[in-house]
Design a protein around this motif. Structure first.
Motif, mmCIF file in Angstrom:
data_model
loop_
_atom_site.group_PDB
_atom_site.id
_atom_site.type_symbol
_atom_site.label_atom_id
_atom_site.label_comp_id
_atom_site.label_asym_id
_atom_site.label_seq_id
_atom_site.Cartn_x
_atom_site.Cartn_y
_atom_site.Cartn_z
ATOM 1 N N SER A 216 0.783 -1.233 0.000
ATOM 2 C CA SER A 216 0.000 0.000 0.000
ATOM 3 C C SER A 216 0.821 1.293 0.000
ATOM 4 N N SER A 217 2.067 1.250 0.413
ATOM 5 C CA SER A 217 2.931 2.446 0.413
ATOM 6 C C SER A 217 4.355 2.006 0.739
ATOM 7 N N GLY A 218 5.285 2.940 0.601
ATOM 8 C CA GLY A 218 6.663 2.653 0.998
ATOM 9 C C GLY A 218 6.765 2.462 2.501
ATOM 10 N N THR A 219 5.979 3.233 3.225
ATOM 11 C CA THR A 219 5.966 3.106 4.689
ATOM 12 C C THR A 219 5.514 1.701 5.084
ATOM 13 N N ASP A 220 4.432 1.242 4.454
ATOM 14 C CA ASP A 220 3.939 -0.102 4.778
ATOM 15 C C ASP A 220 4.916 -1.179 4.306
ATOM 16 N N THR B 69 17.120 10.951 7.133
ATOM 17 C CA THR B 69 16.253 10.170 6.262
ATOM 18 C C THR B 69 14.835 10.689 6.388
ATOM 19 N N PHE B 70 13.925 10.145 5.577
ATOM 20 C CA PHE B 70 12.509 10.455 5.733
ATOM 21 C C PHE B 70 11.995 9.737 6.981
ATOM 22 N N PHE B 71 10.993 10.329 7.610
ATOM 23 C CA PHE B 71 10.522 9.836 8.913
ATOM 24 C C PHE B 71 10.142 8.357 8.916
ATOM 25 N N ALA B 72 9.600 7.864 7.804
ATOM 26 C CA ALA B 72 9.081 6.481 7.782
ATOM 27 C C ALA B 72 10.149 5.455 8.165
ATOM 28 N N THR B 73 11.404 5.716 7.833
ATOM 29 C CA THR B 73 12.476 4.761 8.148
ATOM 30 C C THR B 73 12.508 4.487 9.653
ATOM 31 N N PRO C 231 19.726 0.401 6.052
ATOM 32 C CA PRO C 231 20.423 1.447 5.297
ATOM 33 C C PRO C 231 19.437 2.074 4.316
ATOM 34 N N VAL C 232 19.575 3.375 4.098
ATOM 35 C CA VAL C 232 18.680 4.091 3.176
ATOM 36 C C VAL C 232 19.491 4.509 1.954
ATOM 37 N N HIS C 233 18.954 4.256 0.761
ATOM 38 C CA HIS C 233 19.634 4.705 -0.469
ATOM 39 C C HIS C 233 19.088 6.097 -0.789
ATOM 40 N N GLU D 211 16.891 -2.949 3.088
ATOM 41 C CA GLU D 211 17.210 -1.729 2.328
ATOM 42 C C GLU D 211 15.979 -0.828 2.318
ATOM 43 N N ASP D 212 16.133 0.419 2.745
ATOM 44 C CA ASP D 212 15.085 1.409 2.486
ATOM 45 C C ASP D 212 15.427 1.996 1.116
ATOM 46 N N ALA D 213 14.808 1.380 0.104
ATOM 47 C CA ALA D 213 15.098 1.754 -1.286
ATOM 48 C C ALA D 213 13.958 2.603 -1.847
ATOM 49 N N ALA D 214 13.250 3.296 -0.945
ATOM 50 C CA ALA D 214 12.083 4.095 -1.351
ATOM 51 C C ALA D 214 12.432 5.067 -2.476
ATOM 52 N N GLN D 215 13.649 5.620 -2.427
ATOM 53 C CA GLN D 215 14.043 6.635 -3.415
ATOM 54 C C GLN D 215 14.958 6.061 -4.492
ATOM 55 N N ALA D 216 15.054 4.742 -4.582
ATOM 56 C CA ALA D 216 16.140 4.173 -5.388
ATOM 57 C C ALA D 216 15.732 3.032 -6.318
ATOM 58 N N PHE E 91 10.347 -0.380 -1.299
ATOM 59 C CA PHE E 91 10.286 0.694 -2.303
ATOM 60 C C PHE E 91 9.007 1.504 -2.114
ATOM 61 N N SER E 92 9.079 2.748 -2.544
ATOM 62 C CA SER E 92 7.888 3.610 -2.535
ATOM 63 C C SER E 92 7.571 4.017 -3.964
ATOM 64 N N PHE E 93 6.275 4.026 -4.282
ATOM 65 C CA PHE E 93 5.843 4.582 -5.570
ATOM 66 C C PHE E 93 5.029 5.854 -5.342
ATOM 67 N N SER F 102 6.060 11.400 -6.422
ATOM 68 C CA SER F 102 7.291 12.133 -6.763
ATOM 69 C C SER F 102 8.497 11.214 -6.968
ATOM 70 N N LYS F 103 8.321 9.920 -6.781
ATOM 71 C CA LYS F 103 9.447 9.006 -6.981
ATOM 72 C C LYS F 103 9.683 8.798 -8.481
ATOM 73 N N ASN F 104 10.851 8.245 -8.841
ATOM 74 C CA ASN F 104 11.159 8.068 -10.277
ATOM 75 C C ASN F 104 10.095 7.227 -10.967
ATOM 76 N N TYR G 142 15.218 18.422 1.863
ATOM 77 C CA TYR G 142 15.094 17.042 2.351
ATOM 78 C C TYR G 142 16.350 16.743 3.156
ATOM 79 N N TYR G 143 16.394 16.925 4.442
ATOM 80 C CA TYR G 143 15.324 17.144 5.372
ATOM 81 C C TYR G 143 15.782 18.217 6.342
ATOM 82 N N PRO G 144 14.903 19.096 6.778
ATOM 83 C CA PRO G 144 15.345 20.168 7.682
ATOM 84 C C PRO G 144 15.608 19.682 9.105
HETATM 85 C C1 LIG Z 1 13.611 7.196 2.392
HETATM 86 C C2 LIG Z 1 12.126 6.967 2.428
HETATM 87 N N1 LIG Z 1 11.636 5.951 3.148
HETATM 88 C C3 LIG Z 1 10.327 5.688 3.195
HETATM 89 C C4 LIG Z 1 9.404 6.459 2.499
HETATM 90 C C5 LIG Z 1 7.955 6.172 2.660
HETATM 91 O O1 LIG Z 1 7.306 5.962 1.452
HETATM 92 P P1 LIG Z 1 5.752 6.321 1.277
HETATM 93 O O2 LIG Z 1 5.629 7.807 1.218
HETATM 94 O O3 LIG Z 1 5.381 5.673 -0.008
HETATM 95 O O4 LIG Z 1 5.016 5.745 2.430
HETATM 96 C C6 LIG Z 1 9.868 7.527 1.731
HETATM 97 C C7 LIG Z 1 8.922 8.369 0.988
HETATM 98 O O5 LIG Z 1 9.141 9.528 0.753
HETATM 99 C C8 LIG Z 1 11.253 7.795 1.686
HETATM 100 O O6 LIG Z 1 11.751 8.808 0.962
#
Ligand SMILES: Cc1ncc(COP(=O)(O)O)c(C=O)c1O
Length: 386
Positions: A57-61, A84-88, A129-131, A155-160, A179-181, A184-186, A328-330
């Motif tokens: 359902s999402s990169g977070t999930d 990193t983004f908060f979801a990690t 690790p986050v890419h 791997e947090d490959a959400a952006q990769a 991965f996240s779709f 704004s992702k590629n 990304y990210y303050p």
């Molecule tokens: C590094 C990273 N991890 C996780 C996520 C979470 O993905 P999503 O927004 O699809 O839940 C993102 C999304 O921006 C991200 O950039």
């Protein structure tokens, strides 16, 4: 000339195919998982080079599901970068585990393997690790460290999606990958969607079970999972876009090269040394992102603007001239109010703390024109030389 950070409606060349896919799903009467999801999952597994791919359902999930399947829970520690983004970090905490933050490398912005080694303990259950920004983390030493201690690597490959190292594609470099779709992702969906990949059949089976509330068969729950399913519609639309991904990535890389060429004409823009060169970074008003390893897919093109308040002043200057940017990210994870109980301290994470103050992302999307890139660079020139 206005230059947006991102324009998702500039390329309309796939509209007819997307509308046809929408109609097909509409008429199928099958809206969650099913054959559209399975076809997309097969295409993703082939693309990534992993044995199994599950649409979610999402990169977070995707992160949450993989950590649940790995058995992460209360009492465990999970190491991740603080930049990193908060979801990690959020998904680790949601499972009752403790996020253990590490600093980043100043060049590629990714977790430092040596810092991970320092934080590994008997309680470490996983490392994430986050890419970041589309460039892979240094996976070889991270994998070796984790292998020695039997620690799970996610791997947090959400952006990769499509990024590589010398060892292979993101998504096939750890025990599992998320991965996240996000649009704004590629490879962006038309709403939320994500993917998990793995080569491990038992893990894939576990993730498949937990994706639908741990039910097998329906209404008989062997485990507590969640609703992490991908929609048929998102799968069908993403499957239309997937064959074009490499072409879009090529254009992002060309845009990055053009930025580098245009900036390099000036004495005030420099590129810091790559990860494996232990030289100090140059003293320049603008620092360009070094290309440290593998195939960088440039989900973001992130420059540094050293000097107190200079990054924000540049952003304001660009905004006045109609140039879109984003930070990304303050705020790093160790600085978040919700993690205050972890006793964070900026002095433990000097590189991440500095990156939060200095970095800004410039427009890099595939359809950006040369004239627009030229406009961004000349607006920055005005700022630096004023
Ligand atoms: C590094 C990273 N991890 C996780 C996520 C979470 O993905 P999503 O927004 O699809 O839940 C993102 C999304 O921006 C991200 O950039």
């Amino acid at each position: 000339m206005r230059v947006p950070l991102l324009d998702l409606r500039r390329d309309t060349s796939l509209d007819a195919q997307l509308e046809a896919a929408f109609r097909r799903v509409l008429q199928s009467g099958h809206y969650i998982l099913g054959p559209e999801a399975e076809a997309f999952e097969r295409a993703c597994a082939d693309y990534v080079g992993a044995r199994f791919a599950l649409g979610v359902s999402s990169g977070t999930d995707a992160l949450l599901l993989a950590l649940m399947a790995a058995g992460v829970g209360p009492g465990d520690e999970v190491i991740c970068p603080t930049f990193t983004f908060f979801a990690t970090a959020g998904t680790i905490a949601r499972l009752g585990a403790k996020p253990v933050f590490v600093d980043i490398r100043p060049c590629c912005f990714n977790a430092d393997a040596a810092a991970i080694e320092e934080k590994l303990s008997a309680r470490t259950k996983a490392v994430v690790p986050v890419h970041l920004f589309g460039q892979c983390a240094e996976m070889q030493p991270i994998r070796r460290l984790c292998q020695e201690r039997g620690v799970f690597v996610l791997e947090d490959a959400a952006q990769a999606f499509g990024a590589t190292t010398e060892e292979g594609r993101a998504g096939a470099l750890g025990h599992a990958a998320a991965f996240s779709f996000f649009p704004s992702k590629n490879l962006g969906a038309f709403g939320d969607a994500g993917l998990v990949t793995t080569d491990d059949a038992a893990l894939a089976e576990r993730m498949s079970l937990l994706r639908t509330h741990g039910a097998k068969p329906k209404y008989f729950h062997a485990a507590v999972g969640g609703n992490f399913r991908i929609d048929a519609l998102q799968s069908a639309l993403l499957a239309v876009k997937l064959p074009h991904l490499d072409g879009w990535t090529d254009r992002r890389q060309k845009n990055a090269s053009l930025y580098r060429d245009l900036f390099s004409a000036y004495g005030w823009a420099a590129t810091p040394p790559r990860c494996w060169e232990a030289a100090p970074r140059p003293d320049a008003p603008i620092l360009l992102p070094p290309h440290c390893r593998g195939r960088h897919i440039y989900n973001q093109f992130v420059i540094r603007v050293p000097g107190e308040g200079r990054r924000d002043a540049l952003r304001a200057h660009l905004a006045e001239r109609g140039v879109g940017t984003e930070v990304y990210y303050p705020v790093a994870m160790h600085q978040q109010a919700c993690f205050a109980s972890l006793s964070p301290d900026d002095r433990q994470f000097p590189e991440a703390t500095l990156a939060c103050r200095e970095t800004v992302a410039l427009p890099i999307f595939p359809e950006l024109t040369e004239a627009e890139i030229d406009r961004v660079v000349s607006a920055i020139k005005e700022f630096v030389e004023r």
